[in-house]
Scaffold this active site. Structure first.
Site, short mmCIF file in Angstrom:
data_model
loop_
_atom_site.label_atom_id
_atom_site.label_comp_id
_atom_site.label_asym_id
_atom_site.label_seq_id
_atom_site.Cartn_x
_atom_site.Cartn_y
_atom_site.Cartn_z
N GLU B 58 0.71 -1.27 0.15
CA GLU B 58 -0.06 0.04 0.08
C GLU B 58 1.00 1.29 -0.04
OE1 GLU B 58 -0.54 -2.51 1.97
OE2 GLU B 58 -2.71 -3.41 1.19
N HIS B 127 -10.87 -5.78 8.86
CA HIS B 127 -11.59 -5.59 7.57
C HIS B 127 -12.94 -5.01 7.66
CE1 HIS B 127 -8.59 -8.51 6.55
NE2 HIS B 127 -8.66 -8.18 5.13
#
Lengths: 325, 323
Positions: B58, B127
């Site tokens: 990321e 998540h």
């Protein structure tokens, strides 16, 4: 040297002199508190910035670091607007909102110095990606230090640039220290260039104090990048004559993390003296020509300081400007 | 008008904007295959230069989106789950958000980040989080939280055309939500709230996936003669203060509903706004309904107990109106 035209050679010297004189003046002004904030100078490291940027086109891009004045000057940065930014003046490159660590000139392809170690690597990778997406043949040179080579962004960026064969040159200026820590004590390899092997790209050790050697390696890397051959990692071995930050002796004392003898040893390998010796020995450039460059640069620098001093400070009302497009 | 799902709305917006501007391109984790379907078909239509799978890195690829924007393109960068932004906080908060300002306005940072947030049933804390609260105190970003397919399409198209870094938060539980979307070019401006249901007795400011929940509660309470106005800010930065305050001026009561945590989040921010600028309108305290201040747990009954739901929204409204 014989194959390089004289105009280029004089340009290389001119750029190194501009960097050296600018940095020395900035150091002195910061010590007198005329320039506020954190200031990091690159005295002794002029050849890598100069040699790499000489291998680039005007339309190419660079990213720089917290020690970025030299890179910006080498890419064409104007001393007066740089100095004005260091003074926090409205006429500075960033209208006084960036300062020493954050000078940007998009018109020159300077995507910015950066206060975060390793932040420039993904940005340079993205700049190279933009060239591919937009169908331009621009190359991006990414300057960073030995310290940044231990950041995750170094590894993520080299991998991404290799996978996508992006036109980027990763230029590691190994000046021996990450802040106040000797690089070899916190780095797993002796030569950072060898880390290129992990990503399947060329990695080369360069004498970072030899501007002509840097220029040759960077030219090859730029040509390879422009031809679609992907990224290159160049490790320019050099040395930081000054401290990490100007004024550090005030809180660290002298010789806190290195010996004076080591500094003196590296000063013998000064990139400017090395070039002067080459140039005069080659018989193609005279001492008078070098002197003329120095005199002209001194005048330019004096004018830059005067410009910075005389320029207006920003109006407090400007604080909310420039946040959003 | 065609019935469209939330995910189809994203796909339509991406397709239309990529057709419109050749400098747009999509990058992110698994965007070629498209796990949730939002980017399905883009690779086939626009090819490998403009639709790029990234490594799971990321910091690297979000930072590359920043550089690509600075060099003049318009990346649409997908971060698969919103919590993954934590791996790229420097690139979003220190770089994308700040570099325009720090460069005295030189940098154009036309990036659209798309990400999935929210509790969607057993995905656990890494998540399921609603992370936009963390970005509210980062000047330079724009924050978009669509509550249904039509807004999703219209807001995403506006985000892609915006010259600033915009993060579009898509709730994972809304993927199959269906709605009619007007045919043809459909844009929703950033910074304009929507009154999703007019009412008289209480204003419910609801964000993202809390909007359909608030509307259900409003419908239920109508039977008890409690008239609820539901205001959807749609974008948290910029925030349409005027629409929120006008509603409170009319109803004199305010409940703010968000899936983020109670402390320091969007609900706290909007409640403070109402308390500060709408104090004279209020007949009672501004009430927040938000997720408990614990990480979102895995086990379904624990997840349900953590996240704001219809029962808590109803209780908050009844508490304010006194019936």
């Amino acid at each position: 040297m014989e194959d390089l035209n004289k105009e280029l050679l004089l340009d290389l010297y001119h750029t190194m002199v501009r960097i050296r004189m600018f940095e020395e003046r900035v150091r002195d002004l910061a010590l007198k508190n005329e320039i506020p904030g954190f200031v990091h100078v690159s005295i002794g490291e002029e050849a890598s910035a100069t040699g790499v940027c000489a291998a680039l086109r005007h339309t190419d891009f660079i990213t720089s670091t917290h020690r970025g004045h030299g890179h910006l000057i080498a890419k064409g940065g104007k001393l007066d607007r740089m100095m004005a930014e260091l003074y926090g003046k409205r006429t500075g490159y960033c209208k006084g909102k960036g300062g020493s660590m954050h000078i940007v000139d998009f018109a020159l392809g300077i995507l910015g110095a950066n206060g975060i170690v390793g932040a420039g690597l993904p940005i340079a990778t993205g700049s190279a990606l933009a060239a591919v997406v937009a169908g331009r043949d621009a190359v991006t040179a990414c300057f960073f230090g030995d310290g940044a080579s231990n950041e995750g962004t170094f590894h993520e960026s080299l991998n991404l640039a290799a996978v996508w064969k992006l036109p980027v040159i990763f230029v590691c200026e190994n000046n021996g220290f990450g802040e106040f820590t000797p690089a070899q004590t916190v780095t797993s390899v002796r030569d950072i260039a060898t880390r290129a092997q992990a990503y399947g790209i060329p990695g080369l050790v360069v004498n970072g104090n030899d501007v002509i050697e840097v220029y040759r390696y960077a030219s090859e890397a730029a040509a390879r990048a422009r031809a679609g051959g992907g990224p290159t990692l160049l490790e320019c071995k050099t040395y930081r004559w000054e401290g990490h930050v100007v004024g550090e002796q005030a809180f660290l004392g002298a010789a806190a993390y290195r010996e004076q003898a080591e500094i003196e040893e590296w000063k013998k390998r000064c990139p400017l003296i090395r070039f002067q010796q080459y140039a005069i020995a080659s018989g193609r450039i005279s001492a008078a020509e070098l002197k003329k460059i120095e005199d002209e640069t001194l005048a330019e620098l004096d004018a830059a300081v005067a410009f910075a001093r005389e320029s207006p400070l920003p109006d407090p009302a400007e604080v909310t400007e420039d946040l959003y497009a | 008008m065609a019935i469209t799902t939330f995910v189809q709305a994203i796909n339509q917006a991406l397709t239309e904007e990529m057709e419109r501007d050749p400098l747009t391109f999509v990058m992110g984790e698994d965007v070629v295959l498209s796990v949730f379907g939002a980017t399905k078909g883009l690779y086939e239509k626009f090819g490998p230069t403009r639709v790029r799978n990234t490594p799971i890195a990321e910091a690297g690829f979000v930072g590359a989106a920043v550089g690509a924007a600075m060099a003049g393109t318009r990346p649409i960068c997908e971060v698969e789950f919103a919590s993954f932004f934590y791996c790229a906080f420097d690139q979003v908060c220190n770089q994308a958000a700040k570099l325009r300002y720090m460069s005295g306005g030189q940098a154009k940072m036309a990036i659209t980040f798309r990400t999935v947030y929210g509790a969607m049933g057993g995905a656990a804390a890494q998540h399921s989080e609603t992370v936009y609260g963390q970005f509210l105190s980062v000047p330079g970003l724009k924050i978009v939280v669509p509550s249904g397919p039509a807004d999703m399409k219209g807001l995403l198209k506006s985000a892609i055309r915006d010259d600033n870094p915009v993060i579009v938060f898509e709730h994972g539980g809304l993927g199959r939500a269906r709605e009619e979307i007007p045919a043809g070019e459909y844009l929703v401006p950033l910074g304009k709230a929507a009154v999703k249901r007019p009412g008289e007795d209480v204003t419910v400011v609801a964000i993202g996936a809390m909007v359909p929940k608030a509307l259900k509660v409003a419908e239920k309470l109508a039977a008890d003669k409690i008239s609820v106005e539901v205001v959807d800010p749609r974008t948290l930065i910029p925030l349409d203060e005027e629409t929120i305050l006008s509603s409170v001026a009319k109803t004199n009561r305010a409940v703010v509903v968000d899936e983020g945590h109670l402390r320091g989040g969007a609900a706290a921010d909007i409640a403070a706004l109402i308390g500060e600028k709408g104090f004279d309108f209020l007949d009672g305290p501004v009430t927040r309904v938000a997720s408990l201040d614990v990480p979102i747990p895995f086990s379904p009954p624990l997840e349900k107990a953590t996240v704001a739901d219809e029962a808590r929204i109803e209780a908050a409204i009844r508490g304010l109106v006194g019936r």
